[in-house]
Design a protein around this motif. Structure first.
Motif, PDB file in Angstrom:
ATOM      1  N   UNK A  49      18.466 -10.359 -41.509  1.00 32.09           N
ATOM      2  CA  UNK A  49      19.923 -10.523 -41.460  1.00 32.09           C
ATOM      3  C   UNK A  49      20.287 -11.171 -40.130  1.00 32.09           C
ATOM      4  N   UNK A  50      21.321 -11.994 -40.107  1.00 32.74           N
ATOM      5  CA  UNK A  50      21.684 -12.679 -38.854  1.00 32.74           C
ATOM      6  C   UNK A  50      22.215 -11.690 -37.808  1.00 32.74           C
ATOM      7  N   UNK A  51      22.279 -12.151 -36.567  1.00 33.21           N
ATOM      8  CA  UNK A  51      22.626 -11.271 -35.440  1.00 33.21           C
ATOM      9  C   UNK A  51      23.965 -10.578 -35.582  1.00 33.21           C
ATOM     10  N   UNK A  52      24.921 -11.243 -36.227  1.00 30.24           N
ATOM     11  CA  UNK A  52      26.266 -10.679 -36.351  1.00 30.24           C
ATOM     12  C   UNK A  52      26.438  -9.797 -37.592  1.00 30.24           C
ATOM     13  N   UNK A  92      22.162 -25.587 -33.917  1.00 30.86           N
ATOM     14  CA  UNK A  92      23.538 -25.894 -33.470  1.00 30.86           C
ATOM     15  C   UNK A  92      24.475 -24.708 -33.658  1.00 30.86           C
ATOM     16  N   UNK A  93      24.009 -23.680 -34.395  1.00 29.77           N
ATOM     17  CA  UNK A  93      24.890 -22.574 -34.748  1.00 29.77           C
ATOM     18  C   UNK A  93      24.099 -21.260 -34.809  1.00 29.77           C
ATOM     19  N   UNK A  94      24.175 -20.472 -33.736  1.00 35.24           N
ATOM     20  CA  UNK A  94      23.379 -19.231 -33.669  1.00 35.24           C
ATOM     21  C   UNK A  94      23.796 -18.176 -34.697  1.00 35.24           C
ATOM     22  N   UNK A 116      14.958 -13.507 -24.139  1.00 35.05           N
ATOM     23  CA  UNK A 116      15.834 -12.706 -25.001  1.00 35.05           C
ATOM     24  C   UNK A 116      17.232 -13.309 -25.137  1.00 35.05           C
ATOM     25  N   UNK A 117      17.782 -13.776 -24.033  1.00 38.37           N
ATOM     26  CA  UNK A 117      19.154 -14.305 -24.058  1.00 38.37           C
ATOM     27  C   UNK A 117      19.249 -15.494 -25.023  1.00 38.37           C
ATOM     28  N   UNK A 118      18.274 -16.398 -24.941  1.00 40.92           N
ATOM     29  CA  UNK A 118      18.307 -17.567 -25.828  1.00 40.92           C
ATOM     30  C   UNK A 118      17.903 -17.211 -27.256  1.00 40.92           C
ATOM     31  N   UNK A 119      16.958 -16.281 -27.365  1.00 41.36           N
ATOM     32  CA  UNK A 119      16.383 -15.944 -28.667  1.00 41.36           C
ATOM     33  C   UNK A 119      17.371 -15.169 -29.538  1.00 41.36           C
ATOM     34  N   UNK A 120      18.105 -14.238 -28.895  1.00 38.84           N
ATOM     35  CA  UNK A 120      18.957 -13.347 -29.697  1.00 38.84           C
ATOM     36  C   UNK A 120      20.393 -13.240 -29.188  1.00 38.84           C
ATOM     37  N   UNK A 121      20.726 -14.034 -28.192  1.00 36.57           N
ATOM     38  CA  UNK A 121      22.122 -14.094 -27.758  1.00 36.57           C
ATOM     39  C   UNK A 121      22.472 -13.203 -26.586  1.00 36.57           C
ATOM     40  N   UNK A 122      21.625 -12.239 -26.283  1.00 33.77           N
ATOM     41  CA  UNK A 122      21.890 -11.340 -25.144  1.00 33.77           C
ATOM     42  C   UNK A 122      20.562 -10.774 -24.638  1.00 33.77           C
ATOM     43  N   UNK A 140      23.385 -12.801 -31.393  1.00 32.41           N
ATOM     44  CA  UNK A 140      23.643 -14.045 -32.142  1.00 32.41           C
ATOM     45  C   UNK A 140      22.323 -14.742 -32.411  1.00 32.41           C
ATOM     46  N   UNK A 141      21.932 -14.794 -33.657  1.00 37.15           N
ATOM     47  CA  UNK A 141      20.757 -15.571 -34.087  1.00 37.15           C
ATOM     48  C   UNK A 141      20.869 -15.758 -35.593  1.00 37.15           C
ATOM     49  N   UNK A 142      20.244 -16.811 -36.149  1.00 37.04           N
ATOM     50  CA  UNK A 142      20.380 -17.088 -37.580  1.00 37.04           C
ATOM     51  C   UNK A 142      19.647 -16.066 -38.448  1.00 37.04           C
ATOM     52  N   UNK A 143      20.039 -16.006 -39.704  1.00 39.16           N
ATOM     53  CA  UNK A 143      19.386 -15.119 -40.659  1.00 39.16           C
ATOM     54  C   UNK A 143      19.467 -15.714 -42.056  1.00 39.16           C
ATOM     55  N   UNK A 144      18.922 -14.961 -43.001  1.00 36.75           N
ATOM     56  CA  UNK A 144      18.987 -15.362 -44.408  1.00 36.75           C
ATOM     57  C   UNK A 144      20.268 -14.788 -45.012  1.00 36.75           C
ATOM     58  N   UNK A 145      21.115 -15.638 -45.570  1.00 29.08           N
ATOM     59  CA  UNK A 145      22.348 -15.165 -46.187  1.00 29.08           C
ATOM     60  C   UNK A 145      22.071 -14.283 -47.392  1.00 29.08           C
TER      61      UNK A 145
END
Lengths: 281, 281
Positions: A219-222, A132-134, A172-178, A190-195
């Motif tokens: 690390x997350x995409x951002x 629900x949250x990339x 790629x677009x769905x997997x990593x946001x672009x 944009x993709x999840x990572x370990x905080x």
């Protein structure tokens, strides 16, 4: 009244039967724990590796994987022959980050001890929240929540994070946001990572061997400062990225074998990662 | 006279003790064979892989392994970062031959089942004879001679051939007979290999999973028609070449994990091959 000897002899029939069973078990047990030979634990293999092809996902700044045919066909001596050559960046596709990737002077990929790359694995499924949250960051609470159900993660475990994004590969677009390439595209990842807090917690409190994830980066995409990479690197904990098929593993009980290409001085490289899932789960 | 019940109750004390021991063993045994979790067999890891560097040995016609730095140093954001890219031919260094290398339409490297790449291994040491003769061909007699001492090789075994030439790595002249490069140097290759008759015998009579050797090729250096490659390829038996450290394995009892880079459509590729050697040998 029976004598003691009679009592043992007659009443001991059952005992002797049990002794025989014990002997058989000891024999079987002896083999399985390697008194004579190391025996493969029962189970089925699951391949956690995406293949390398022109579709394989690399960082937007990478050129990606290239395969070129050197020869393919019948030779003049009358037999078929085929051979190719390949090139790529170390950090794309299913790959490993050696500690030197983000920490000067730490282990290169060829120096990682085999014991760090093999062992029992747990899979922490955060896919319900992450899908629900990339920009989702796996938290300490995600891990302690997993432990409430499955027990404390023992020291020396390989921790794998199932964000659910593996199902998008190789889109790629769905997997990593672009699906754009080049340095300008990095800001759109944009993709999840370990905080970072959870990374530090796993290293300090659970002494994990390695950490893997089904996204393009631990690390997350951002991320701008790659803090999770830096925490893991500083502590000699390798990271596995773009791991596949995590939904085929149990929450605990699998054995993982994560073997990277042995590049001397490499900061990482292609990883073949497989899991042995026990049969009788 | 005691009743049956009394007899079991009194004489059965020993039986109950044995039963308790049995229960404990069952518990331990249950864990070790994976009723609840797959457990790593006890043992020590041995790396059977040479590293990839500019020293890595390739076929004389190959360009070899190249590693290039993409970035190394402090970024403008204040953290250290290092990343590289690599290129090479599939068939150099410690690598795998997929069956399509010498048999049209057979398995590519990404298609080899994981079960073929993992399992119990035997090491057949022919170094005494092979070190005296760089054109040595491992024979059926070498294998049956090994079996007289160690027992019949079970179906599904990974057979590793220790010719002794691994000790010469990375000295190309000693390892393969010439350090010249280019197509003209091929005629000067001298190193031992697996004879075609022995290859056929292993496939037909021992149903081996895979075959490995500590030389540059499973066919010997003077081979013109690569018959051993063709026999193994036709039968979907992968070959492991330039395998390292075979003198550190026992004749039998080790488990091998041989994981190639997963190149889609590859005829082979870099292989990370490791062995688990049981502790109590």
């Amino acid at each position: 009244m029976k004598t003691y000897k009679e009592s043992v002899t007659s009443g001991g029939r059952f005992g002797r039967l049990v002794l025989k069973a014990l002997a058989v078990l000891l024999l079987v047990h002896g083999f399985s724990v390697g008194l004579h030979a190391a025996e493969m634990p029962a189970g089925k293999w699951v391949d956690l590796t995406h293949d390398f092809s022109s579709e394989t996902i690399y960082w937007p700044t990478g050129e990606g994987f290239k395969l070129e045919t050197v020869f393919e066909g019948m030779t003049d001596k009358g037999y078929f022959y085929e051979a190719k050559k390949y090139r790529a960046e170390e950090h794309g596709g299913t790959h490993i980050d050696a500690s030197v990737h983000f920490a000067e002077g730490k282990e290169t990929v060829d120096e990682i001890p085999l014991d760090r790359l093999t062992g029992p694995a747990v899979v922490i499924d955060v896919s319900e929240r992450a899908m629900k949250n990339p920009d989702y960051l796996v938290s300490v609470e995600d891990i302690t929540g997993w432990e409430k159900v499955n027990g404390v993660i023992p020291g020396g475990t390989i921790v794998l994070l199932n964000t659910g994004y593996g199902r998008y590969w190789p889109d790629r677009a769905k997997y990593m946001g672009t699906d754009e390439k080049g340095p300008e595209a990095v800001k759109d990842l944009h993709f999840p990572g370990l905080g970072p807090e959870a990374a530090k917690w796993l290293v300090d409190n659970r002494k994990v061997k390695a950490v893997g994830i089904d996204t393009a980066s631990i690390d997350y995409g951002q991320s701008k400062l790659f803090e999770t990479h830096r925490i893991l690197s500083k502590n000699s904990v390798p990271g596995f990225e773009n791991v596949a098929n995590l939904d085929e593993l149990p929450a605990k009980g699998a054995l993982v074998f994560a073997l990277p290409m042995k590049i001397k001085g490499g900061s990482g490289g292609p990883l073949r990662i497989i899991a042995l899932v026990p049969e009788s789960r």
